[in-house]
Design an enzyme around this catalytic site. Structure first.
Site, PDB file in Angstrom:
ATOM      1  N   TYR A 187     -91.536   5.464  11.693  1.00 53.88           N
ATOM      2  CA  TYR A 187     -90.400   5.529  10.770  1.00 53.88           C
ATOM      3  C   TYR A 187     -89.345   4.478  11.098  1.00 53.88           C
ATOM      4  O   TYR A 187     -88.906   3.718  10.234  1.00 53.88           O
ATOM      5  CB  TYR A 187     -89.789   6.929  10.817  1.00 53.88           C
ATOM      6  CG  TYR A 187     -88.642   7.136   9.860  1.00 53.88           C
ATOM      7  CD1 TYR A 187     -88.873   7.292   8.498  1.00 53.88           C
ATOM      8  CD2 TYR A 187     -87.327   7.186  10.310  1.00 53.88           C
ATOM      9  CE1 TYR A 187     -87.821   7.485   7.608  1.00 53.88           C
ATOM     10  CE2 TYR A 187     -86.272   7.387   9.441  1.00 53.88           C
ATOM     11  CZ  TYR A 187     -86.515   7.543   8.090  1.00 53.88           C
ATOM     12  OH  TYR A 187     -85.470   7.720   7.219  1.00 53.88           O
ATOM     13  N   ILE A 220     -79.720  13.827   6.156  1.00 50.35           N
ATOM     14  CA  ILE A 220     -79.251  14.287   4.858  1.00 50.35           C
ATOM     15  C   ILE A 220     -80.121  15.462   4.409  1.00 50.35           C
ATOM     16  O   ILE A 220     -81.335  15.479   4.634  1.00 50.35           O
ATOM     17  CB  ILE A 220     -79.333  13.149   3.812  1.00 50.35           C
ATOM     18  CG1 ILE A 220     -78.636  11.882   4.339  1.00 50.35           C
ATOM     19  CG2 ILE A 220     -78.720  13.598   2.492  1.00 50.35           C
ATOM     20  CD1 ILE A 220     -77.173  12.055   4.679  1.00 50.35           C
TER      21      ILE A 220
END
Length: 301
Positions: A187, A220
């Site tokens: 990632y 988030i």
């Protein structure tokens, strides 16, 4: 802040006030309600999360929005929601891992609405595994989606932006592009690549009127971090406990609408001298070490 291409930006002063205002209401009262009237905006990965919130916010601010995603049912749902609210949007089914679909999507939006002014390249996936446990297929899937997908999007957006006389490209990187966590080799490397693409593209096209930026969100509240199947009440408890343990500035998890608000601000003329940089919007997240998990909860990765 806007004078150094390739440096990390921090929103402050009047700029932070503007973003805070938009966070409360992305289609704020007065002139902000139509601040993108006449503009055509493209959003990738907009069937949920940050992309969905951004497509809705741009449409609420007067833009014509073309957006894509792999999940057609959710895409049609977002399209109906925007149109029901009086906005203009069209969903295109496209997978950013497939070059032909990316080109067809971008060209299709420009053909439908006659031009392209702003692009928000947001599509991305997450993988949390120690490096030696990542299969080659998993590694390549993350890179194809998060890094190559951004490359393909920019590649096909630029000709339309040049034809329009300039514009803005915003790409979703991550707070972990600079300070990663254990288990995030695939990632983090993909999001670091996004930052590199942004900085190089800003130099390629700045003199031709195109600004290129990345927005680097912290953690988030989206489907990327929420474990599948967890009930709403349990997830609310998790978020309430998780924030103070991990986010030492604003001790809570961020919301997709807050990142969308920052994207709208960066795409506006208010940031006309900002390009080639990464804007960190993470609430003061303490990255660089393992997440501290509330007692009784399993890590959401």
């Amino acid at each position: 802040m806007g004078k150094a291409v390739g440096r990390r930006a921090v929103l402050g002063g009047a700029a932070a006030a503007g973003v805070a205002m938009l966070a409360a209401n992305p289609a704020a009262a007065g002139e902000d309600r139509r601040r993108f009237a006449g503009k055509v905006v493209i959003v990738t990965g907009a069937t949920s999360g940050i992309g969905r919130a951004s497509a809705i916010a741009f449409a609420a601010a007067g833009a014509k929005v073309g957006f894509c995603g792999r999940r057609e049912e959710l895409g049609r749902e977002v399209e109906r929601e925007i149109r029901h609210a009086g906005g203009e949007a069209t969903y295109f089914r496209a997978d950013v891992r497939v070059p032909e679909q990316v080109q067809a999507f971008v060209d299709g939006v420009a053909r439908r609405y006659g031009r392209l002014d702003i692009a928000f390249n947001n599509a991305g996936i997450h993988l949390g595994k120690p490096l030696h446990e990542i299969s080659l297929d998993e590694w390549e899937d993350v890179q194809r989606t998060n890094a190559r997908g951004v490359f393909l999007s920019i590649k096909h957006e630029v000709p339309h932006l040049l034809k329009a006389g300039g514009g803005v490209i915003v790409c979703t990187a991550s707070a972990q592009a600079d300070q990663t966590r254990p288990g995030h080799a695939a990632y983090t490397s993909s999001k670091r690549a996004v930052q590199g693409l942004v900085r190089a593209a800003a130099l390629d096209y700045g003199a031709k009127g195109i600004r290129v930026l990345s927005i680097d969100p912290g953690t988030i509240d989206t489907r990327l971090v929420r474990p599948p199947g967890i009930p709403d009440d349990l997830w609310a408890q998790f978020k309430k406990a998780w924030g103070p343990l991990n986010v030492h500035g604003l001790p809570r998890m961020g919301e997709a609408t807050e990142i969308a608000s920052a994207v709208l601000a960066l795409a506006s003329p208010d940031f006309g001298y900002l390009t080639g940089t990464s804007v960190l919007v993470d609430g003061g997240l303490n990255t660089g070490r393992p997440m501290v998990m509330p007692p009784g909860f399993t890590p959401p990765s």
